[in-house]
Structures are given as C-alpha cells and as structure tokens.
Motif scaffolding. Structure first.
Motif: not given
Length: 335
Positions: A144-146, A162-184
């Motif tokens: 799945i392309d995010l 927004p999810f960065p362009a080109g981020v994709s998740m393979p089938g039956n996979s997990y993705l962690i996004v940090w919620l920290d207000e620190d994009g740097m």
C-alpha cells in the motif's frame, strides 16, 4: 468551496504522474476544486513559508478530464517575496504543479493498529528519546502506497501531517510514526503529539475519505492501546508490541519489576479476586475506551474481591498500584 478557473501558458508543463496526456503546444484549461474555502490563500502561505508539501485538492479538471485525490503546490521556479508580489505577473496562476496521488486503500485495508500516548520507559526513537508513537498495519497481502494519506489529532484539520511521498508498506507489515512534533529527526516524525489524558487520532486522505479514526480516554504509562485480534479487533489495553503482532499476555508491568499480582477467575462472571504479594494502594478497572469503570482503595490489603456484576460482558484492564508505587496491569474478560 472555492473553484478557480486557471489557464496555463503553453511553455509551462503541468505534471500528472498518472498519465502523460498533455500537449504543451496549446493552452491547457485547468480547474481546481479545494476542500478548503481558502485554498488559494493556503497555497500562498505554503509558498511564502517554503513548505515542500502539497495541498490536497478535491478534484482537478484538465480540459474536461477529471482527477480526484490530487496534490497541488506552487512550482519552485516562480518568484515570490514576503510582500506578496509575484514575478512575473500572474505567476500565482501559472506555476502550479499537480501530482496525482494513488487512490486511497479500502477502509479496513490499512488501520491504526496500536499507539502509546504515555511513553515513560519504553522504546525510544532514533534520537534516543521517549516519544508518543502510532503503529499502522497493512491488513492485505499487497503493498500500500501511503502517498496522499494523512494523520491528524484534529478532525477539523484532516491534512495536518502528510506521509512523505513514496512511503509504502508491504503486505501484512507494520509502520511506526513518531508523534513528537519533531520533523527534524526524520521523515516519519509527525507534527503533533497525543495527550495521555485522552483525545483523537485519524488516518485519512486529507479530505472526505476516513480510513480509520479513534477517540480514546485516559492512557497509562508504558501500556499500549491496540486492536485485538491484531488488525481487526476492538481497541483494548495491552502489552506494548512495537511493530509486531498484538497479543494479550496475562500481565504488563514496568521493565525490571516482577509480577506481584494474581487475578482470578479470568474470565470472570461477577466477582474478581485480586491477590498481591505487596500491600495494594489503588486498583482501577478500565474498559476498552479507556474509561474508568471501577476504582477501589484497598487500604494496603493484599487481597481484594471486586463486585463487577453491573459491568457488561467484554474486555477490561485492571490497573493495580502497590504501596511502594510499583504498577502492574492485567487484561481480564467478563463472560
């Protein structure tokens, strides 16, 4: 909702990645429809702030051909200054770049699977910091392309991160996004945090298509709120299973602290017995929405019998605090 009728001069390419159908020897007629009533002003602000992000348009019509889920931004070779003057004149009407996003996945294919809103002593991010995080899970066997999807903690601002362009998740996979207000710190660090006291999180296409959302109550230190069964079930407290299959172990407690509580019977019908090797200072029972449904002061006793006959059948979480401050949590089920 504001519509703008735009004319693109023949020398300027308009790029739609989905297909290359433009004849650049003629003037192209472009009509943009934004979800926001102030879409043009939003584009102005993104340009002046040098933000390299796209504004989601509800639709883009090119010479009568309609596209949905399209991101729009000013093209970088137009000049703009802080006084709001464009050079050449009408550059704001002539330097759009439109990128067609892939269609969003079906509801249920990509879900919010688990999150931790009170990371006191758990997994750290790339910078070694203890931050909030959310886990997504791809329920399908296909990638799945995010691109074109967004996370937010504000329903009124669906396109907050927004999810960065080109981020994709393979089938039956997990993705962690940090919620920290620190994009740097990296591309998968969102521009908001979660409140441990409870709030809201949503996954969408930034417009009217909501893929998953959840309003939650009080969260507990180092105890996740996640789906069980993994990917499909309702949310409940559980041991943290960072980027892995969700499971309900018998108990969760702070790292390095031994189990000191036993609860039986589990599942229970009406009465629930809690025995502890340490004097108990407090017991709270939460439902799967994070709401406290029972609170008991054990008066430092080592055994307490809870009468929970008024609770409906379902999953619950018993949060036990010993006199010395050690905490242990146990998932329980009521018939």
């Amino acid at each position: 909702m504001k519509q703008r009728l735009l004319f693109i001069v023949c020398a300027l390419p308009v790029l739609l990645q989905a297909q290359n159908f433009f004849d650049q020897t003629v003037i192209q007629e472009i009509k943009l429809t934004f979800f926001q009533t102030n879409g043009d002003a939003k584009l102005d602000s993104l340009k002046s702030a040098n933000e390299e992000v796209y504004l989601l348009a509800k639709s883009v019509e090119v010479n009568g051909e309609l596209f949905d889920s399209v991101g729009v931004k000013y093209k970088g070779n137009s000049a703009y200054n802080t006084t709001g003057i464009f050079s050449p004149q009408r550059a704001e009407h002539e330097f759009y770049t439109a990128t067609a996003f892939p269609p969003p996945p079906n509801v249920g294919d990509l879900v919010i699977n688990e999150f931790l809103a009170d990371n006191a002593d758990g997994t750290t991010d790339e910078a070694g910091q203890l931050e909030d995080w959310v886990e997504l899970y791809n329920n399908t066997t296909n990638a799945i392309d995010l691109t074109g999807l967004y996370l937010t903690d504000d329903a009124a601002n669906a396109a907050k991160w927004p999810f960065p362009a080109g981020v994709s998740m393979p089938g039956n996979s997990y993705l962690i996004v940090w919620l920290d207000e620190d994009g740097m710190q990296g591309p998968l660090h969102a521009n908001f945090k979660l409140k441990a006291a409870g709030e809201f999180v949503m996954l969408s296409n930034g417009g009217s298509t909501v893929l998953d959302s959840l309003s939650f109550g009080q969260q507990l230190p180092d105890i996740s709120f996640g789906r069980f069964p993994n990917g499909t079930g309702p949310f409940t407290y559980m041991p943290t299973t960072f980027a892995a299959n969700n499971s309900l172990q018998s108990s969760t407690n702070a790292p390095g602290n031994p189990d000191f509580v036993q609860i039986f019977p589990n599942p229970f019908t009406d009465l629930l017995t809690i025995q502890s090797s340490m004097p108990l200072a407090n017991i709270q029972v939460f439902n799967t929405l994070g709401q406290s449904v029972a609170t008991v002061n054990p008066d430092n006793r080592n055994e307490v019998i809870l009468d929970l006959q008024n609770l409906p059948s379902g999953l619950y979480f018993a949060h036990c605090t010993a006199e010395n401050g050690i905490i242990q949590g146990i998932n329980v089920a009521k018939h």
